[in-house]
Design an enzyme around this catalytic site. Sequence first.
Site, mmCIF file in Angstrom:
data_model
loop_
_atom_site.group_PDB
_atom_site.id
_atom_site.type_symbol
_atom_site.label_atom_id
_atom_site.label_comp_id
_atom_site.label_asym_id
_atom_site.label_seq_id
_atom_site.Cartn_x
_atom_site.Cartn_y
_atom_site.Cartn_z
ATOM 1 N N GLU A 27 4.314 -36.338 -31.273
ATOM 2 C CA GLU A 27 4.774 -36.424 -32.665
ATOM 3 C C GLU A 27 4.182 -35.280 -33.488
ATOM 4 O O GLU A 27 4.844 -34.713 -34.344
ATOM 5 C CB GLU A 27 4.351 -37.776 -33.255
ATOM 6 C CG GLU A 27 4.760 -37.967 -34.699
ATOM 7 C CD GLU A 27 4.435 -39.362 -35.234
ATOM 8 O OE1 GLU A 27 4.546 -40.350 -34.465
ATOM 9 O OE2 GLU A 27 4.063 -39.462 -36.409
ATOM 10 N N ARG A 37 11.037 -40.232 -36.331
ATOM 11 C CA ARG A 37 10.183 -39.028 -36.442
ATOM 12 C C ARG A 37 10.934 -37.760 -36.007
ATOM 13 O O ARG A 37 10.382 -36.889 -35.329
ATOM 14 C CB ARG A 37 8.910 -39.165 -35.580
ATOM 15 C CG ARG A 37 8.078 -40.352 -35.848
ATOM 16 C CD ARG A 37 7.453 -40.398 -37.228
ATOM 17 N NE ARG A 37 6.865 -41.698 -37.396
ATOM 18 C CZ ARG A 37 7.498 -42.740 -37.932
ATOM 19 N NH1 ARG A 37 8.709 -42.602 -38.428
ATOM 20 N NH2 ARG A 37 6.911 -43.908 -38.011
ATOM 21 N N SER A 52 -0.917 -40.616 -35.598
ATOM 22 C CA SER A 52 -0.446 -40.860 -34.236
ATOM 23 C C SER A 52 -0.024 -39.543 -33.590
ATOM 24 O O SER A 52 0.779 -38.800 -34.150
ATOM 25 C CB SER A 52 0.748 -41.816 -34.255
ATOM 26 O OG SER A 52 0.310 -43.078 -34.674
HETATM 27 C C1 LIG Z 1 -4.608 -40.773 -41.022
HETATM 28 C C2 LIG Z 1 -3.150 -40.426 -40.823
HETATM 29 C C3 LIG Z 1 -2.205 -41.451 -40.814
HETATM 30 C C4 LIG Z 1 -0.852 -41.149 -40.646
HETATM 31 N N1 LIG Z 1 0.047 -42.168 -40.655
HETATM 32 C C5 LIG Z 1 1.364 -41.902 -40.510
HETATM 33 C C6 LIG Z 1 2.332 -42.966 -40.529
HETATM 34 O O1 LIG Z 1 2.014 -44.133 -40.701
HETATM 35 N N2 LIG Z 1 3.635 -42.629 -40.366
HETATM 36 C C7 LIG Z 1 4.042 -41.345 -40.194
HETATM 37 O O2 LIG Z 1 5.256 -41.106 -40.056
HETATM 38 N N3 LIG Z 1 3.154 -40.332 -40.164
HETATM 39 C C8 LIG Z 1 1.832 -40.572 -40.317
HETATM 40 N N4 LIG Z 1 0.922 -39.544 -40.290
HETATM 41 C C9 LIG Z 1 1.380 -38.173 -40.014
HETATM 42 C C10 LIG Z 1 1.700 -37.330 -41.255
HETATM 43 O O3 LIG Z 1 0.982 -37.775 -42.399
HETATM 44 C C11 LIG Z 1 3.199 -37.336 -41.563
HETATM 45 O O4 LIG Z 1 3.935 -36.779 -40.486
HETATM 46 C C12 LIG Z 1 3.534 -36.543 -42.826
HETATM 47 O O5 LIG Z 1 4.878 -36.757 -43.165
HETATM 48 C C13 LIG Z 1 3.282 -35.039 -42.689
HETATM 49 O O6 LIG Z 1 3.356 -34.472 -43.988
HETATM 50 P P1 LIG Z 1 2.584 -33.122 -44.300
HETATM 51 O O7 LIG Z 1 2.915 -32.715 -45.683
HETATM 52 O O8 LIG Z 1 1.144 -33.258 -43.990
HETATM 53 O O9 LIG Z 1 3.305 -32.146 -43.272
HETATM 54 P P2 LIG Z 1 2.634 -30.979 -42.418
HETATM 55 O O10 LIG Z 1 1.701 -31.559 -41.423
HETATM 56 O O11 LIG Z 1 2.121 -29.929 -43.321
HETATM 57 O O12 LIG Z 1 3.929 -30.451 -41.637
HETATM 58 C C14 LIG Z 1 4.527 -31.282 -40.649
HETATM 59 C C15 LIG Z 1 5.858 -30.641 -40.242
HETATM 60 O O13 LIG Z 1 6.758 -30.691 -41.348
HETATM 61 C C16 LIG Z 1 7.199 -29.376 -41.666
HETATM 62 N N5 LIG Z 1 7.320 -29.283 -43.123
HETATM 63 C C17 LIG Z 1 6.358 -29.529 -44.050
HETATM 64 N N6 LIG Z 1 6.834 -29.350 -45.274
HETATM 65 C C18 LIG Z 1 8.144 -28.986 -45.129
HETATM 66 C C19 LIG Z 1 9.185 -28.667 -46.038
HETATM 67 N N7 LIG Z 1 8.991 -28.657 -47.356
HETATM 68 N N8 LIG Z 1 10.413 -28.363 -45.540
HETATM 69 C C20 LIG Z 1 10.634 -28.350 -44.207
HETATM 70 N N9 LIG Z 1 9.675 -28.643 -43.286
HETATM 71 C C21 LIG Z 1 8.451 -28.952 -43.749
HETATM 72 C C22 LIG Z 1 6.121 -28.441 -41.139
HETATM 73 O O14 LIG Z 1 6.647 -27.155 -40.888
HETATM 74 C C23 LIG Z 1 5.711 -29.167 -39.867
HETATM 75 O O15 LIG Z 1 6.630 -28.898 -38.822
HETATM 76 C C24 LIG Z 1 -0.439 -39.813 -40.466
HETATM 77 C C25 LIG Z 1 -1.392 -38.784 -40.477
HETATM 78 C C26 LIG Z 1 -2.730 -39.089 -40.671
HETATM 79 C C27 LIG Z 1 -3.733 -37.968 -40.712
#
Ligand SMILES: Cc1cc2nc3c(=O)[nH]c(=O)nc-3n(C[C@H](O)[C@H](O)[C@H](O)COP(=O)(O)OP(=O)(O)OC[C@H]3O[C@@H](n4cnc5c(N)ncnc54)[C@H](O)[C@@H]3O)c2cc1C
Length: 319
Positions: free
Chosen positions: A309, A184, A239
């Site tokens: 995280e 992560r 998480s």
């Molecule tokens: C129900 C649930 C279950 C989940 N299960 C998991 C799991 O099993 N494993 C896991 O790893 N995560 C999990 N997550 C967390 C999350 O889905 C992941 O971290 C996911 O990768 C975030 O993607 P996002 O597009 O929503 O990013 P955002 O939440 O929009 O952004 C997260 C971070 O990434 C940065 N970011 C976003 N897009 C870019 C880009 N294009 N370039 C550079 N930086 C960027 C943002 O600035 C921010 O710092 C879960 C979340 C939920 C709600």
Amino acid sequence: MNMTEPARFRPAAILRGIDRRDAPTAKLVSWRAGGPAARVYQPADLADLVAFLRSLPPEEPVMFAGLGSNLLVRDGGLRGSLVLTHGALSGFAPDPRGDAPAGSLQWVAGAGVPCPKVARQTALHGCEGAEFLAGIPGTLGGALAMNAGCYGGQTWERVVRVTLITRDGQLVERLPGEFEVGYRHVTLRGRARLGRDEWFVEAALRLPRGDGERARARIREFLARRIATQPLQQPNAGSVFRNPPGGHAARLIESCGLKGLQIGGARVSERHANFIVNAGGASAADIEAVIEQVHARVLERTGVDLVREVRIVGERAHG
Ligand SMILES: Cc1cc2nc3c(=O)[nH]c(=O)nc-3n(C[C@H](O)[C@H](O)[C@H](O)COP(=O)(O)OP(=O)(O)OC[C@H]3O[C@@H](n4cnc5c(N)ncnc54)[C@H](O)[C@@H]3O)c2cc1C
């Protein structure tokens, strides 16, 4: 997304995306809480994103977000521009360079593509290895930034190359070796800072050819496991803390009797102790207060210093 070579993009003369000032972010993040952003911009496409970044004064802070599933904006709001990739950088196609070794296929996907789509589409085309993405409710860009993973899979294991955009709208292609990738955790080696100077716009992913039906069955199994163990009916951000080395954050939090701990509208889930849910009307401050309480109590009782995280940005509300 137009998969033309990056160098051919020219900035559009006028902006074509959705541009909002002082815009609430609660609906843009999976916690459904938090303050406004001074500006939220959803580009029409990559060329429009280039034009947008070039239109900004150099000192204006910029942040990218995907589906906000790992993100909280404090109630006092976010200065600068929040760029939304979902619905904008949404191409998904076979890699036009076609240099995948025998027995594998390569795909190019935009940073705004939802992870479940990558899992489904690659399975549909007879690939295995991206099933773990099916239950991650974020974009590929967010998964690259976080090295998202679960059930033994991690995003960067599949990356062949990425294209990033710089603060002044230049497109830069980079190889995985240029990044420091951990659990992560992803940073750029060298001086440029990921998330401050450069952001992901697309990635080429390599997957082994396999049995598409088996991949689809595994996707169904992974989703069923999530439904059984996670509080998916209440807004959350997955998480909250990383698992400590050799340990399990949820078990530690539960062992400290913290399930059900509630401040304002934010509560430690009864179903999964490493999830904090918005039980109704939570502010970002409520959620952050629960995170801080959990961190402090686990440290006090077990000596384990849990690392967050989820990403928290913006200013605290005054008064
Ligand atoms: C129900 C649930 C279950 C989940 N299960 C998991 C799991 O099993 N494993 C896991 O790893 N995560 C999990 N997550 C967390 C999350 O889905 C992941 O971290 C996911 O990768 C975030 O993607 P996002 O597009 O929503 O990013 P955002 O939440 O929009 O952004 C997260 C971070 O990434 C940065 N970011 C976003 N897009 C870019 C880009 N294009 N370039 C550079 N930086 C960027 C943002 O600035 C921010 O710092 C879960 C979340 C939920 C709600």
